[in-house]
Scaffold this motif. Structure first.
Motif, PDB file in Angstrom:
ATOM      1  N   GLY A 182       0.610  -1.374  -0.072  1.00 28.89           N
ATOM      2  CA  GLY A 182       0.006   0.002  -0.052  1.00 28.89           C
ATOM      3  C   GLY A 182       0.843   1.285  -0.124  1.00 28.89           C
ATOM      4  N   ASP A 183       0.184   2.312   0.512  1.00 29.29           N
ATOM      5  CA  ASP A 183       0.821   3.862   0.336  1.00 29.29           C
ATOM      6  C   ASP A 183       2.085   3.938   1.123  1.00 29.29           C
ATOM      7  OD1 ASP A 183      -1.449   4.468  -1.013  1.00 29.29           O
ATOM      8  OD2 ASP A 183      -2.019   6.181  -0.065  1.00 29.29           O
ATOM      9  N   ILE A 184       2.302   3.061   2.273  1.00 28.88           N
ATOM     10  CA  ILE A 184       3.342   3.195   2.812  1.00 28.88           C
ATOM     11  C   ILE A 184       4.737   3.036   1.957  1.00 28.88           C
ATOM     12  CG2 ILE A 184       3.408   0.774   3.815  1.00 28.88           C
ATOM     13  CD1 ILE A 184       4.430   2.205   6.664  1.00 28.88           C
ATOM     14  N   GLU A 185       4.566   2.236   0.670  1.00 33.83           N
ATOM     15  CA  GLU A 185       5.781   2.042  -0.143  1.00 33.83           C
ATOM     16  C   GLU A 185       5.468   2.681  -1.260  1.00 33.83           C
ATOM     17  OE1 GLU A 185       6.453  -0.191  -2.733  1.00 33.83           O
ATOM     18  OE2 GLU A 185       4.376  -0.730  -2.925  1.00 33.83           O
ATOM     19  N   ASP A 186       4.031   2.957  -1.668  1.00 35.26           N
ATOM     20  CA  ASP A 186       3.867   3.377  -2.852  1.00 35.26           C
ATOM     21  C   ASP A 186       3.696   5.063  -3.049  1.00 35.26           C
ATOM     22  OD1 ASP A 186       2.848   3.802  -5.419  1.00 35.26           O
ATOM     23  OD2 ASP A 186       0.860   2.983  -5.318  1.00 35.26           O
ATOM     24  N   TRP A 187       4.717   5.582  -3.208  1.00 37.86           N
ATOM     25  CA  TRP A 187       4.412   7.275  -3.343  1.00 37.86           C
ATOM     26  C   TRP A 187       3.840   7.654  -4.717  1.00 37.86           C
ATOM     27  CZ3 TRP A 187       7.433   8.609  -7.484  1.00 37.86           C
ATOM     28  CH2 TRP A 187       8.398   7.734  -7.701  1.00 37.86           C
ATOM     29  N   ARG A 188       3.965   6.695  -5.723  1.00 32.75           N
ATOM     30  CA  ARG A 188       3.524   7.047  -7.147  1.00 32.75           C
ATOM     31  C   ARG A 188       2.059   7.077  -7.352  1.00 32.75           C
ATOM     32  NH1 ARG A 188       6.499   7.229 -11.836  1.00 32.75           N
ATOM     33  NH2 ARG A 188       5.306   6.680 -13.694  1.00 32.75           N
ATOM     34  N   TYR A 189       1.459   5.912  -6.898  1.00 25.14           N
ATOM     35  CA  TYR A 189      -0.088   5.680  -7.327  1.00 25.14           C
ATOM     36  C   TYR A 189      -0.871   6.268  -6.305  1.00 25.14           C
ATOM     37  CZ  TYR A 189       2.216   2.994 -11.110  1.00 25.14           C
ATOM     38  OH  TYR A 189       3.202   2.943 -12.346  1.00 25.14           O
ATOM     39  N   ARG A 190      -0.752   5.701  -5.217  1.00 22.77           N
ATOM     40  CA  ARG A 190      -1.755   6.063  -4.028  1.00 22.77           C
ATOM     41  C   ARG A 190      -3.168   6.179  -4.325  1.00 22.77           C
ATOM     42  NH1 ARG A 190       1.575  11.183  -1.596  1.00 22.77           N
ATOM     43  NH2 ARG A 190       1.139  11.972  -3.806  1.00 22.77           N
ATOM     44  N   GLN A 191      -3.698   4.975  -4.798  1.00 24.57           N
ATOM     45  CA  GLN A 191      -4.823   4.695  -4.844  1.00 24.57           C
ATOM     46  C   GLN A 191      -5.566   3.690  -4.241  1.00 24.57           C
ATOM     47  OE1 GLN A 191      -7.086   6.699  -7.313  1.00 24.57           O
ATOM     48  NE2 GLN A 191      -5.016   7.954  -6.632  1.00 24.57           N
ATOM     49  N   ALA A 192      -6.892   3.850  -3.841  1.00 23.41           N
ATOM     50  CA  ALA A 192      -7.411   2.512  -3.205  1.00 23.41           C
ATOM     51  C   ALA A 192      -7.450   1.384  -4.029  1.00 23.41           C
ATOM     52  CB  ALA A 192      -9.020   2.878  -2.717  1.00 23.41           C
ATOM     53  N   VAL A 193      -7.501   1.382  -5.177  1.00 26.24           N
ATOM     54  CA  VAL A 193      -7.446   0.039  -5.796  1.00 26.24           C
ATOM     55  C   VAL A 193      -5.750  -0.364  -5.980  1.00 26.24           C
ATOM     56  CG1 VAL A 193      -7.315   0.982  -8.161  1.00 26.24           C
ATOM     57  CG2 VAL A 193      -8.322  -1.100  -7.787  1.00 26.24           C
ATOM     58  N   THR A 194      -5.088   0.364  -5.975  1.00 29.24           N
ATOM     59  CA  THR A 194      -3.785  -0.108  -6.124  1.00 29.24           C
ATOM     60  C   THR A 194      -3.066  -0.491  -4.817  1.00 29.24           C
ATOM     61  OG1 THR A 194      -2.825   2.204  -5.911  1.00 29.24           O
ATOM     62  CG2 THR A 194      -2.827   1.159  -8.083  1.00 29.24           C
ATOM     63  N   ALA A 195      -3.702   0.120  -3.704  1.00 32.56           N
ATOM     64  CA  ALA A 195      -3.422  -0.371  -2.249  1.00 32.56           C
ATOM     65  C   ALA A 195      -4.032  -1.817  -2.033  1.00 32.56           C
ATOM     66  CB  ALA A 195      -3.738   0.758  -1.421  1.00 32.56           C
ATOM     67  N   ALA A 196      -5.202  -1.883  -2.535  1.00 32.58           N
ATOM     68  CA  ALA A 196      -6.042  -3.038  -2.334  1.00 32.58           C
ATOM     69  C   ALA A 196      -5.149  -4.316  -2.976  1.00 32.58           C
ATOM     70  CB  ALA A 196      -7.136  -3.019  -2.779  1.00 32.58           C
ATOM     71  N   GLY A 197      -4.935  -4.117  -4.373  1.00 30.30           N
ATOM     72  CA  GLY A 197      -3.964  -5.004  -5.135  1.00 30.30           C
ATOM     73  C   GLY A 197      -2.654  -5.292  -4.376  1.00 30.30           C
ATOM     74  N   ALA A 198      -2.031  -4.282  -3.832  1.00 35.15           N
ATOM     75  CA  ALA A 198      -0.782  -4.544  -2.943  1.00 35.15           C
ATOM     76  C   ALA A 198      -1.095  -5.457  -1.960  1.00 35.15           C
ATOM     77  CB  ALA A 198      -0.097  -3.231  -2.755  1.00 35.15           C
ATOM     78  N   GLY A 199      -2.095  -5.340  -1.154  1.00 37.25           N
ATOM     79  CA  GLY A 199      -2.323  -6.257  -0.108  1.00 37.25           C
ATOM     80  C   GLY A 199      -2.663  -7.654  -0.421  1.00 37.25           C
ATOM     81  N   CYS A 200      -3.140  -7.741  -1.632  1.00 32.86           N
ATOM     82  CA  CYS A 200      -3.637  -9.148  -1.957  1.00 32.86           C
ATOM     83  C   CYS A 200      -2.276  -9.625  -2.555  1.00 32.86           C
ATOM     84  CB  CYS A 200      -4.441  -9.060  -3.499  1.00 32.86           C
ATOM     85  SG  CYS A 200      -4.127 -10.292  -4.573  1.00 32.86           S
TER      86      CYS A 200
END
Ligand SMILES: Cc1cc2nc3c(=O)[nH]c(=O)nc-3n(C[C@H](O)[C@H](O)[C@H](O)COP(=O)(O)OP(=O)(O)OC[C@H]3O[C@@H](n4cnc5c(N)ncnc54)[C@H](O)[C@@H]3O)c2cc1C
Length: 305
Positions: free
Chosen positions: A272-290
């Motif tokens: 999620g956003d704790i490592e992703d400064w680039r996209y910072r979206q709910a859907v990308t964070a959810a994907g990263a959690g998966c």
């Protein structure tokens, strides 16, 4: 001994919890005092797939929580205050209680940046705010300031004109970082005034915000502005401080992954956003959690679980 502790309950942590629970890992989610993450501060979310008519942020997070609980995820809505990733089992302190676990998924997101001026903590909720969509309606016919020069500052200011008498956007520099279209919209709004090279140096007012002291950082001219509301739109800081020197970060404090979603420490995964400064979206964070939950599940299997 837990199989996996998930730190954070935003879209990344909740999705990790759904996947880890469905993999029979019976995860413990240390969801933080402010459960649900940043989407709890917004109203309509229009770009999360599956909701053609949009969905309210807190409702989306509540749905994710129910979905994780359905498969056996356990929740503690407390903050992690310390970790010890020096050796297996990994150790995580949730509030005052140490827990041992085989794997950890760190999904602690980011926190909105503020100015860190004196009396800031006591004035948050008494005029200072980090969320226009949440607090804007409290400032009907009031004088309001938005700090920042990016798209979110323009968006917040434009939104606040629905309520406020006047919205002043204060930018530290003289270059607009916002996209042309967002800036133009704000600039053309008769209720919005934009001030460049302007910094806030002090909050005024006793129990409630009444105004701010400002300085023009080019001319050094000082002044005061009346304001009952001040909204911060000056970016976010990753919530990585609690991981101290245990996990490597970049110069801004964003956690770094080593292989797939695993950090330098075996068994500690990041999402999620704790490592992703680039996209910072709910859907990308959810994907990263998966991804983190799948990686954690595979790592546990490879290590004999
Ligand atoms: C006002 C606003 C509107 C937005 N609107 C949209 C939108 O419409 N669409 C979209 O895709 N994105 C939107 N976003 C961005 C989106 O909210 C984020 O990208 C997303 O929430 C990131 O998810 P995350 O799980 O990584 O982190 P977060 O949502 O930040 O969640 C982090 C969680 O970790 C917890 N935590 C932090 N530290 C600790 C600790 N020490 N111990 C335990 N828990 C901890 C926090 O309490 C929180 O629950 C919006 C953001 C904001 C601020």
């Amino acid at each position: 001994m837990e199989n996996v502790i998930i730190i954070g309950s935003g879209p990344a942590g909740m999705t990790a919890a759904i996947y880890a629970a469905r993999a029979d890992l019976n995860p413990l989610v240390a969801g933080g005092i402010q459960w649900g993450g940043l989407l709890m501060w917004t109203t309509e979310v229009e770009n999360f797939p599956g909701f053609p008519g949009g969905i309210i942020g807190p409702e989306l997070m509540s749905n994710m929580k129910k979905q994780a609980e359905r498969f056996g995820a356990k929740f503690e809505f407390k903050d992690v205050t310390e970790v010890d990733f020096g050796s297996q089992p990994l150790k995580v302190k949730i509030a005052e209680q140490w827990h041992e676990t085989k794997a950890v998924i760190v999904a602690a997101g980011t926190k909105p940046r503020t100015l860190k001026l004196p009396r800031e903590k006591e004035l948050i909720g008494r005029g200072l705010s980090v969320c226009a969509t949440c607090d804007g309606a409290f400032f009907k016919d009031k004088e309001v300031i938005v700090l920042g020069g990016g798209d979110s500052a323009m968006e917040e200011a434009t939104f606040l004109t629905k309520f406020a008498k006047r919205v002043r956007i204060l930018m530290r520099g003289d270059e607009v970082r916002a996209s042309k279209i967002m800036y133009q919209k704000a600039k053309d709004d008769p209720k919005i005034e934009i001030m460049f090279n302007t910094e806030v140096t002090e909050y005024l007012g006793d129990k409630l915000l009444e105004g701010v002291k400002i300085i023009n950082n080019k001319t050094k001219e000082e002044g005061e502005l009346e304001a009952q509301g001040l909204f911060f739109a000056i970016g976010h800081v990753p919530a990585s401080k609690v991981f101290g020197n245990q996990l490597p970060t970049d110069e801004k404090g964003y956690l770094l992954k080593k292989e797939w979603s695993m950090s330098e420490v075996a068994g500690v995964f990041i999402a999620g956003d704790i490592e992703d400064w680039r996209y910072r979206q709910a859907v990308t964070a959810a994907g990263a959690g998966c991804m983190a939950a799948i990686d954690a599940t595979r790592w546990l299997h490879q290590n004999g679980e």
